[in-house]
Design a protein around this motif. Structure first.
Motif, short mmCIF file in Angstrom:
data_model
loop_
_atom_site.label_atom_id
_atom_site.label_comp_id
_atom_site.label_asym_id
_atom_site.label_seq_id
_atom_site.Cartn_x
_atom_site.Cartn_y
_atom_site.Cartn_z
N ASN A 75 0.81 -1.22 0.00
CA ASN A 75 0.00 0.00 0.00
C ASN A 75 0.84 1.26 0.00
N ASP A 76 2.16 1.13 -0.08
CA ASP A 76 3.04 2.30 -0.07
C ASP A 76 3.06 2.96 -1.45
N PRO A 77 3.27 4.28 -1.52
CA PRO A 77 3.34 4.97 -2.81
C PRO A 77 4.46 4.47 -3.73
N TYR A 78 5.45 3.75 -3.20
CA TYR A 78 6.45 3.15 -4.09
C TYR A 78 5.86 2.01 -4.93
N ILE A 79 4.69 1.50 -4.51
CA ILE A 79 4.04 0.39 -5.20
C ILE A 79 2.82 0.83 -5.97
N THR A 80 2.00 1.67 -5.39
CA THR A 80 0.71 2.03 -5.95
C THR A 80 0.49 3.53 -5.90
N GLY A 128 6.22 -2.60 -17.61
CA GLY A 128 6.00 -1.17 -17.73
C GLY A 128 5.62 -0.60 -16.37
N GLN A 129 4.47 0.06 -16.31
CA GLN A 129 3.99 0.63 -15.05
C GLN A 129 2.83 -0.19 -14.46
N GLU A 130 2.72 -1.44 -14.90
CA GLU A 130 1.67 -2.31 -14.39
C GLU A 130 2.27 -3.44 -13.57
N LEU A 131 1.63 -3.76 -12.45
CA LEU A 131 1.97 -4.95 -11.69
C LEU A 131 0.94 -6.03 -12.00
N VAL A 132 1.43 -7.24 -12.19
CA VAL A 132 0.59 -8.38 -12.53
C VAL A 132 0.91 -9.52 -11.57
N ARG A 133 -0.11 -10.07 -10.93
CA ARG A 133 0.08 -11.26 -10.11
C ARG A 133 -0.35 -12.48 -10.91
N TYR A 134 0.38 -13.58 -10.77
CA TYR A 134 0.04 -14.80 -11.48
C TYR A 134 -0.09 -15.94 -10.48
N GLY A 151 -3.36 -5.35 -13.33
CA GLY A 151 -3.48 -4.12 -12.56
C GLY A 151 -3.50 -4.37 -11.06
N ALA A 152 -2.62 -5.26 -10.60
CA ALA A 152 -2.58 -5.61 -9.18
C ALA A 152 -2.12 -4.41 -8.34
N TYR A 153 -2.54 -4.41 -7.09
CA TYR A 153 -2.16 -3.39 -6.11
C TYR A 153 -2.50 -1.97 -6.58
N GLY A 154 -3.60 -1.84 -7.25
CA GLY A 154 -4.05 -0.50 -7.64
C GLY A 154 -3.32 0.11 -8.81
N THR A 155 -2.48 -0.68 -9.50
CA THR A 155 -1.83 -0.16 -10.71
C THR A 155 -2.79 -0.28 -11.89
N LYS A 156 -2.44 0.31 -13.00
CA LYS A 156 -3.33 0.34 -14.16
C LYS A 156 -3.01 -0.77 -15.14
N ALA A 164 8.39 -6.57 -24.53
CA ALA A 164 8.39 -5.83 -23.27
C ALA A 164 8.88 -6.74 -22.15
N SER A 165 9.61 -6.17 -21.20
CA SER A 165 10.18 -6.96 -20.13
C SER A 165 9.16 -7.23 -19.03
N ALA A 166 9.07 -8.50 -18.61
CA ALA A 166 8.29 -8.88 -17.44
C ALA A 166 9.28 -9.18 -16.33
N GLY A 167 9.40 -8.28 -15.37
CA GLY A 167 10.38 -8.41 -14.30
C GLY A 167 9.76 -9.02 -13.05
#
Length: 207
Positions: A75-80, A128-134, A151-156, A164-167
């Protein structure tokens, strides 16, 4: 003790009666990473926390706060809502095909890193600027991350091009992420700022 603006006088009285030198808060911050005072305990924000410190100091008592050093909560601004590009990764793989914002499977060139079980509690990748949970990884090529939460953790959730890189983000069983070394230095400065501004005078380094 979870002291607050509302009960700090009562708690400090107990500390004084016990002839202790410090009062230590176990959950003082809104989130780890930026370490702003928790509105649950300090609705007045930094001013409210400073007022608690002043009351303690007048009684000869130090106030402290707990954190787990470089752990970053989701929930920190570094994540979302926009994840910081300096979040630590265990590894990465390029997308083998383009995906739109709703694609539930993510095609990757290699399953390496994504199938690791140790330090992979949150199973989260950054594209990119999206977090994805699998939930899992295909057992055979073509390799895919399956049953994805976009769009996990409130990302778009967004479209991403092939290549594109999936890190794979580094995480921990406490449900937290990690910074790279540059970001870790910034987090240390965040802690220093909050402690200097509030007057909190001791902490432990855990994690």
């Amino acid at each position: 003790a979870g002291f607050s603006e509302a009960n700090v006088d009562e708690v400090l009285a107990h500390v004084k009666r016990a002839n202790l030198m410090s009062l230590y808060h176990g959950d003082a911050f809104k989130s780890w990473g930026h370490f702003e005072p928790s509105p649950k305990f300090f609705p007045g924000g930094m001013a409210g926390l400073k007022a608690c410190v002043a009351k303690a100091r007048a009684l000869g008592i130090r106030l402290g706060a707990h954190t787990l050093s470089n752990f970053i909560q989701p929930n920190d601004p570094y994540i979302t809502p926009v994840p910081d590009p300096r979040l630590a990764r265990t590894g990465e793989s390029p997308l083998t095909a383009p995906i739109d914002a709703e694609t539930p499977t993510i095609p990757v060139a290699s399953p390496e890193y994504f199938t690791n079980r140790l330090g992979n509690e949150l199973q989260t990748v950054m594209i990119g600027q999206e977090l994805v949970r699998y939930r899992s990884v295909s057992t055979n090529a073509p390799w895919q991350l399956l049953d994805c939460q976009r769009g996990a953790y409130g990302t778009k959730a967004s479209a991403h091009a092939a290549g594109a890189s999936a890190g794979k983000l580094m995480d921990h069983a406490y449900k937290v992420f990690f910074p790279n070394l540059e970001m870790q230095r910034e987090i240390a400065r965040n802690l220093a700022r909050v402690f200097n501004e509030s007057g909190l005078s001791h902490m432990d380094f855990d994690g």
